[in-house]
Design a protein around this motif. Structure first.
Motif, PDB file in Angstrom:
ATOM      1  N   MET A  15       0.024   3.032 -10.094  1.00  0.00           N
ATOM      2  CA  MET A  15       0.728   4.199  -9.570  1.00  0.00           C
ATOM      3  C   MET A  15       2.045   3.764  -8.945  1.00  0.00           C
ATOM      4  N   THR A  16       3.078   4.572  -9.105  1.00  0.00           N
ATOM      5  CA  THR A  16       4.348   4.301  -8.447  1.00  0.00           C
ATOM      6  C   THR A  16       4.253   4.727  -6.987  1.00  0.00           C
ATOM      7  N   LEU A  17       5.246   4.344  -6.219  1.00  0.00           N
ATOM      8  CA  LEU A  17       5.275   4.737  -4.815  1.00  0.00           C
ATOM      9  C   LEU A  17       5.338   6.263  -4.691  1.00  0.00           C
ATOM     10  N   GLY A  18       6.096   6.910  -5.554  1.00  0.00           N
ATOM     11  CA  GLY A  18       6.193   8.369  -5.538  1.00  0.00           C
ATOM     12  C   GLY A  18       4.864   9.044  -5.835  1.00  0.00           C
ATOM     13  N   GLN A  19       4.126   8.506  -6.792  1.00  0.00           N
ATOM     14  CA  GLN A  19       2.814   9.064  -7.129  1.00  0.00           C
ATOM     15  C   GLN A  19       1.824   8.847  -5.988  1.00  0.00           C
ATOM     16  N   LEU A  20       1.876   7.662  -5.377  1.00  0.00           N
ATOM     17  CA  LEU A  20       0.998   7.390  -4.238  1.00  0.00           C
ATOM     18  C   LEU A  20       1.318   8.334  -3.083  1.00  0.00           C
ATOM     19  N   PRO A  28       8.000  10.124  -0.224  1.00  0.00           N
ATOM     20  CA  PRO A  28       8.155   8.711  -0.590  1.00  0.00           C
ATOM     21  C   PRO A  28       8.834   7.885   0.500  1.00  0.00           C
ATOM     22  N   ASP A  29       9.849   8.445   1.147  1.00  0.00           N
ATOM     23  CA  ASP A  29      10.525   7.711   2.223  1.00  0.00           C
ATOM     24  C   ASP A  29       9.609   7.511   3.421  1.00  0.00           C
ATOM     25  N   GLY A  30       8.815   8.522   3.758  1.00  0.00           N
ATOM     26  CA  GLY A  30       7.866   8.396   4.859  1.00  0.00           C
ATOM     27  C   GLY A  30       6.802   7.357   4.577  1.00  0.00           C
ATOM     28  N   LEU A  31       6.326   7.326   3.340  1.00  0.00           N
ATOM     29  CA  LEU A  31       5.325   6.329   2.951  1.00  0.00           C
ATOM     30  C   LEU A  31       5.929   4.933   2.987  1.00  0.00           C
ATOM     31  N   ARG A  32       7.160   4.806   2.513  1.00  0.00           N
ATOM     32  CA  ARG A  32       7.834   3.508   2.520  1.00  0.00           C
ATOM     33  C   ARG A  32       7.944   2.976   3.951  1.00  0.00           C
ATOM     34  N   LEU A  33       8.278   3.845   4.887  1.00  0.00           N
ATOM     35  CA  LEU A  33       8.357   3.434   6.298  1.00  0.00           C
ATOM     36  C   LEU A  33       6.976   3.085   6.847  1.00  0.00           C
ATOM     37  N   ASN A  39      -0.425  -1.848  10.523  1.00  0.00           N
ATOM     38  CA  ASN A  39      -1.679  -1.173  10.862  1.00  0.00           C
ATOM     39  C   ASN A  39      -2.652  -1.367   9.706  1.00  0.00           C
ATOM     40  N   GLU A  40      -3.873  -0.950   9.904  1.00  0.00           N
ATOM     41  CA  GLU A  40      -4.920  -1.204   8.909  1.00  0.00           C
ATOM     42  C   GLU A  40      -4.616  -0.547   7.562  1.00  0.00           C
ATOM     43  N   LEU A  41      -4.181   0.691   7.582  1.00  0.00           N
ATOM     44  CA  LEU A  41      -3.902   1.399   6.332  1.00  0.00           C
ATOM     45  C   LEU A  41      -2.789   0.713   5.550  1.00  0.00           C
ATOM     46  N   SER A  42      -1.719   0.356   6.227  1.00  0.00           N
ATOM     47  CA  SER A  42      -0.614  -0.284   5.508  1.00  0.00           C
ATOM     48  C   SER A  42      -1.021  -1.646   4.960  1.00  0.00           C
TER      49      SER A  42
END
Length: 70
Positions: A15-20, A28-33, A39-42
């Protein structure tokens, strides 16, 4: 149908970052940050990251496991 099958059917094995971001309900920008934070999720999402050349992908099977665990 489980989460992994749904993601594989819709996005394929990578999956691309946009799809994720779409799956997680983020921009996408919020996810990139978020991925830059410690943290555990990242950490778990970064472990599913695969870089092919300059492109960054995430393994759909690993993302499905993360979704199912939470």
């Amino acid at each position: 149908m489980n989460t992994e099958q749904i993601l594989l059917e819709k996005y394929g094995p990578l999956m691309t970052l946009g799809q994720l971001a779409e799956v997680l309900g983020r921009s996408p920008d919020g996810l990139r940050l978020s991925l830059r934070q410690d943290n555990e999720l990242s950490r778990r999402l970064v472990s599913e990251k695969k870089k092919l050349g300059r492109r960054v992908y995430f393994r759909a099977a690993g993302v499905a496991r993360l979704i199912d665990e939470n």
